[in-house]
Design a protein around this motif. Sequence first.
Motif, mmCIF file in Angstrom:
data_model
loop_
_atom_site.group_PDB
_atom_site.id
_atom_site.type_symbol
_atom_site.label_atom_id
_atom_site.label_comp_id
_atom_site.label_asym_id
_atom_site.label_seq_id
_atom_site.Cartn_x
_atom_site.Cartn_y
_atom_site.Cartn_z
ATOM 1 N N ASP A 103 66.995 -74.248 -4.534
ATOM 2 C CA ASP A 103 66.224 -73.505 -5.540
ATOM 3 C C ASP A 103 65.015 -72.842 -4.862
ATOM 4 O O ASP A 103 64.463 -73.376 -3.893
ATOM 5 N N SER A 104 64.604 -71.712 -5.397
ATOM 6 C CA SER A 104 63.347 -71.045 -4.996
ATOM 7 C C SER A 104 63.252 -70.801 -3.482
ATOM 8 O O SER A 104 62.240 -71.114 -2.863
ATOM 9 N N SER A 105 64.314 -70.248 -2.899
ATOM 10 C CA SER A 105 64.338 -70.025 -1.444
ATOM 11 C C SER A 105 63.862 -68.633 -1.027
ATOM 12 O O SER A 105 63.550 -68.424 0.141
ATOM 13 N N ASP A 107 61.945 -64.576 -1.835
ATOM 14 C CA ASP A 107 60.984 -63.755 -2.592
ATOM 15 C C ASP A 107 61.702 -62.659 -3.371
ATOM 16 O O ASP A 107 61.185 -62.166 -4.377
ATOM 17 N N ARG A 130 68.158 -68.823 -9.808
ATOM 18 C CA ARG A 130 67.849 -70.160 -9.276
ATOM 19 C C ARG A 130 67.232 -70.077 -7.876
ATOM 20 O O ARG A 130 66.290 -70.796 -7.557
ATOM 21 N N ARG A 133 62.126 -67.288 -5.967
ATOM 22 C CA ARG A 133 60.882 -68.006 -6.307
ATOM 23 C C ARG A 133 60.313 -67.494 -7.634
ATOM 24 O O ARG A 133 60.618 -66.365 -8.047
ATOM 25 N N ASP A 134 59.466 -68.289 -8.263
ATOM 26 C CA ASP A 134 58.878 -67.893 -9.551
ATOM 27 C C ASP A 134 58.112 -66.583 -9.444
ATOM 28 O O ASP A 134 58.020 -65.814 -10.392
ATOM 29 N N ARG A 264 62.871 -61.294 -13.545
ATOM 30 C CA ARG A 264 62.111 -62.409 -12.941
ATOM 31 C C ARG A 264 62.465 -63.696 -13.658
ATOM 32 O O ARG A 264 62.750 -63.678 -14.852
#
Length: 265
Positions: A103-105, A107, A130, A133-134, A264
Amino acid sequence: MTQTETFQLSLAAAEAYESKFVPALFGEWAPLVIEAAGVTTGQEVLDVASGTGVVARAAGERVGATGRVVAVDINEAMLTVARRLSPDVDWRTADACDLPFPDSSFDAVLCQAALMFFPDRTGALREMSRVVRDTGAVAVQVWASLDSQPAYGPFVEVAARHAGPEAVDLLGSYWTMGDVGHLSELFAVAGMRVTATTRHVGTARFASIDELVKIEVESTPLVDRIGDDTYAAILADARHALAEFETPEGNAEVPIVGHIVTGRP
Ligand SMILES: C[S@@+](CC[C@H](N)C(=O)[O-])C[C@H]1O[C@@H](n2cnc3c(N)ncnc32)[C@H](O)[C@@H]1O
C-alpha cells in the motif's frame, strides 16, 4: 465485444508497436498523462500496463535521477522491447488487477490506453488507489467512444465489414471506456475522488492512409486474426473512407479523441 480482449502481442508486433505506433499516436499522450498526475522531480511513479514504455520513459525524464519509475505489463513481448530501450526503469511482469506492491508505494500511478483491456476494471482502479500515497494521484487515459471519433469511426466500420468477429471484437474494445461519467463512477467505486477530467483531441500522423492501415493491423493483435484477402479489402475501402484525412502531400493526419481522468484516494 468480449470481456477477454487483452491486447496480447508477439515480439514482432511489439517491435512494430514501438517503432511505428508509438511515434504515430501514443507518444503525444504520454506528457498529458504525466501532467494530469502532477508528476515532478524526485517522485516515485508507477506505469500500469506500460506496453513498450512510452509513458514510463517520459515519467523517468520528469522525475530525474532522484526519482524512480516502476512499470508493469502482462505481456512479455512488450516488456522485452521496453527493457531494451530503458534499462533504468524497473520493469515487472504483473497483472494490473493484482499489483505486486505494498500500500502507498507511489506518488503517482499512470495508466494509458489500457484500462479497457483489464477483465476487472474496478479491481484494477482499486489496486491503483491502494498503491498510491494519500498525497498522490492516479491518472488514467482512455479513448472517447467510437461515435465521437471522426476518423476511427469510419475506419472501424470499414474493418468490421470485412473482418471476422474476433477482429471486430478487438477493434471495438479500444473505445469501450469512452464514457467519462461511467469512468468517474468506477473511480468512486474504487475508493477515489475524481479531481479532474480532461478531453483532448490528438492527431495521429502516418505517412499515408495505407501506412495507417498497416500499423493498425501489424502493430496490434489484428495481424494474427485476419487473412491477406481481408487485409487487402480493408486497405482498399479505407482509402475512400479516410480520404478527407489525407494531406496534399499524401500523408494521413487523423484526429483521435481521448479523456484523462485524475483521481486521489
Ligand atoms: C494499447 S497497449 C498500451 C500500452 C502503453 N500504456 C502505451 O500507452 O503505449 C495496452 C497494454 O495493456 C496491457 N495489458 C492488458 N491487460 C493487462 C493486465 N491485466 N495487466 C497488465 N497489463 C495488461 C497489454 O499487454 C498492452 O501492453
